[in-house]
Write a protein that holds these residues in place. Structure first.
Motif, short mmCIF file in Angstrom:
data_model
loop_
_atom_site.label_atom_id
_atom_site.label_comp_id
_atom_site.label_asym_id
_atom_site.label_seq_id
_atom_site.Cartn_x
_atom_site.Cartn_y
_atom_site.Cartn_z
N ASP A 11 0.84 -1.19 0.00
CA ASP A 11 0.00 0.00 0.00
C ASP A 11 0.87 1.23 0.00
OD1 ASP A 11 -2.54 -1.38 2.18
OD2 ASP A 11 -2.35 -1.39 0.00
N HIS A 12 0.53 2.21 -0.86
CA HIS A 12 1.30 3.45 -0.92
C HIS A 12 1.04 4.29 0.31
CE1 HIS A 12 2.78 3.10 -4.98
NE2 HIS A 12 1.62 2.57 -5.29
N HIS A 45 -4.68 5.37 0.82
CA HIS A 45 -3.81 4.27 0.40
C HIS A 45 -4.23 3.74 -0.96
CE1 HIS A 45 -1.68 3.87 4.24
NE2 HIS A 45 -2.82 4.26 4.78
N GLY A 46 -3.22 3.34 -1.74
CA GLY A 46 -3.47 2.76 -3.04
C GLY A 46 -4.09 3.72 -4.03
N HIS A 47 -3.90 5.00 -3.82
CA HIS A 47 -4.58 5.98 -4.68
C HIS A 47 -3.86 6.17 -5.99
CE1 HIS A 47 -1.40 8.60 -3.13
NE2 HIS A 47 -1.64 9.33 -4.19
N VAL A 48 -4.51 6.87 -6.90
CA VAL A 48 -3.95 7.18 -8.21
C VAL A 48 -4.03 8.68 -8.42
CG1 VAL A 48 -4.23 6.88 -10.69
CG2 VAL A 48 -4.65 4.95 -9.17
N ARG A 109 -6.84 5.57 -14.21
CA ARG A 109 -7.47 5.58 -12.89
C ARG A 109 -7.51 4.19 -12.26
NH1 ARG A 109 -10.36 10.29 -12.00
NH2 ARG A 109 -10.29 11.73 -13.74
N ARG A 110 -7.07 3.18 -12.99
CA ARG A 110 -7.07 1.83 -12.44
C ARG A 110 -6.09 1.73 -11.28
NH1 ARG A 110 -8.76 -2.16 -16.13
NH2 ARG A 110 -8.25 -3.64 -14.45
N ARG A 111 -6.48 1.00 -10.26
CA ARG A 111 -5.63 0.85 -9.08
C ARG A 111 -4.44 -0.05 -9.40
NH1 ARG A 111 -8.20 2.12 -4.23
NH2 ARG A 111 -6.99 0.55 -3.10
N SER A 113 -1.78 -3.09 -9.21
CA SER A 113 -1.94 -4.51 -8.91
C SER A 113 -0.56 -5.10 -8.67
CB SER A 113 -2.61 -5.22 -10.09
OG SER A 113 -1.77 -5.19 -11.24
N GLY A 119 -0.21 0.75 -11.63
CA GLY A 119 -1.49 0.77 -12.31
C GLY A 119 -1.26 0.80 -13.81
N ARG A 121 -1.07 3.74 -15.60
CA ARG A 121 -0.83 5.15 -15.89
C ARG A 121 -0.16 5.36 -17.24
NH1 ARG A 121 0.05 4.45 -10.37
NH2 ARG A 121 -0.69 6.11 -8.99
#
Length: 341
Positions: A11-12, A45-48, A109-111, A113, A119, A121
């Motif tokens: 997790d970021h 957490h886990g944001h983009v 915008r995909r989380r 993996s 993601g 990006r």
């Protein structure tokens, strides 16, 4: 080889100013402590870091331009106007380009993996590159047909050309306006904006061609304008193609001075040396950085990492900063000698 693949597997840390990311130890093929911190607007957490949504703009742009392509191509064929057919072909390429750009704006915008740790990006860079290349292919077809018509001119209905192209000015101008707000900060959105703005200008040129044909009866004006249209498209899209190619090759984004970044990092308190500095675009809106900092007093603590990451974000627009701390006088890092530019 310096492997940061584990960057997104966990997790970021929150990117907000003042949020301290705990120091972690990662396996990079060399046994140094790794201080990992990010700068940016905190999103949890886990944001983009996703760009602003232009879903409505894409939907309207694709719908309007698809309808206009059918109208323009039909009237261009009926009026025997190569400039209208050329503009319709370019508008068709814009519809595809808008669809690709829209798809990329959704994918970024995909989380993250376990496999795609950043993601998706990078899809926005691929979309911009596709649009740049596809646009040049479409221009090649336009120029080929226009050159043929110069040698074999045919009668053209000038009034029909003016009316249809006039409609094009309104549609393309409105669509360009929909993307104007994001054109500076995102090369993917800039690609959509440039396509539409160029089309509006091209349609204006076609109106002038129709007027000239109507007044003079000289049919060679139509393919001549098509050649000018092709040249304008190449000129307007060259920067998009250049920037998308350099981004796809992980070059430092044009708005960032790598020497200034290096100088700023070397000037941080306690930094004795720096090596293995890399700056690259994660997407058309985000930039990442990794660097090894040799610290005379050992690890400076999390506060140092948080301040450095936040400053890199505000000063240079670098949203993801990964800083590895190495003790001065300790075992030499195997990347020190091989990673200098």
């Amino acid at each position: 080889m310096h492997d940061h693949h584990d960057h997104g597997a966990h997790d970021h840390a929150d990117h907000g100013a003042g949020h301290e990311a705990p120091a972690r130890r990662h396996s990079h093929g060399h046994g140094h402590g790794h201080g990992h911190s990010h700068g940016g607007a905190g999103q949890g957490h886990g944001h983009v870091h996703a760009p602003a949504s232009f879903g409505t703009a894409f939907a309207l742009g694709i719908g309007l331009n698809t309808a206009f392509v059918l109208i323009e191509a039909g009237y261009g064929w009926a009026s025997n106007s190569m400039s209208l057919v050329a503009d319709a072909g370019h508008n068709l390429s814009d519809v595809l380009g808008l669809a690709v750009a829209w798809t990329a704006s959704v994918l970024v915008r995909r989380r993250p993996s376990a496999r795609f740790t950043y993601g998706l990006r990078g899809s926005s860079i691929l979309a911009a590159l596709f649009n740049g290349v596809f646009l040049l292919v479409a221009v090649g077809a336009i120029l080929w047909e226009a050159a043929w018509r110069l040698v074999h001119p045919e009668p053209v209905a000038g009034v029909t050309v003016m009316v249809v192209a006039g409609i094009g000015i309104l549609i393309n101008g409105f669509t360009a306006w929909l993307f104007a707000a994001g054109a500076k900060g995102d090369i993917n959105i800039r690609g959509a904006f440039l396509h539409m703005a160029a089309d509006a200008a091209v349609s204006a040129g076609v109106v002038l061609a129709g007027l000239a044909i109507w007044l003079t009866g000289r049919t060679w004006i139509d393919p001549a304008v098509s050649l000018v249209i092709g040249g304008l498209i190449v000129w307007a899209s060259w920067g998009l193609l250049r920037d998308s190619v350099t981004m796809s090759l992980a070059a430092v984004p044009p708005g960032i001075d790598p020497e200034a970044v290096e100088g700023w990092l070397r000037a941080r308190p306690g930094v004795a040396a720096l090596h293995d500095l890399h700056i690259w675009p994660m997407s058309t809106t985000e930039t990442a950085l990794t660097a090894h900092l040799v610290m005379a007093g050992g690890h400076p603590g999390n506060a140092f990492l948080v301040e450095a990451a936040e400053s890199l974000r505000t000063r240079f627009g670098i949203h993801h900063a990964t800083l590895q701390i190495e003790e001065a006088g300790g075992p030499a890092c195997r990347l020190d000698a091989g990673c200098h530019p």
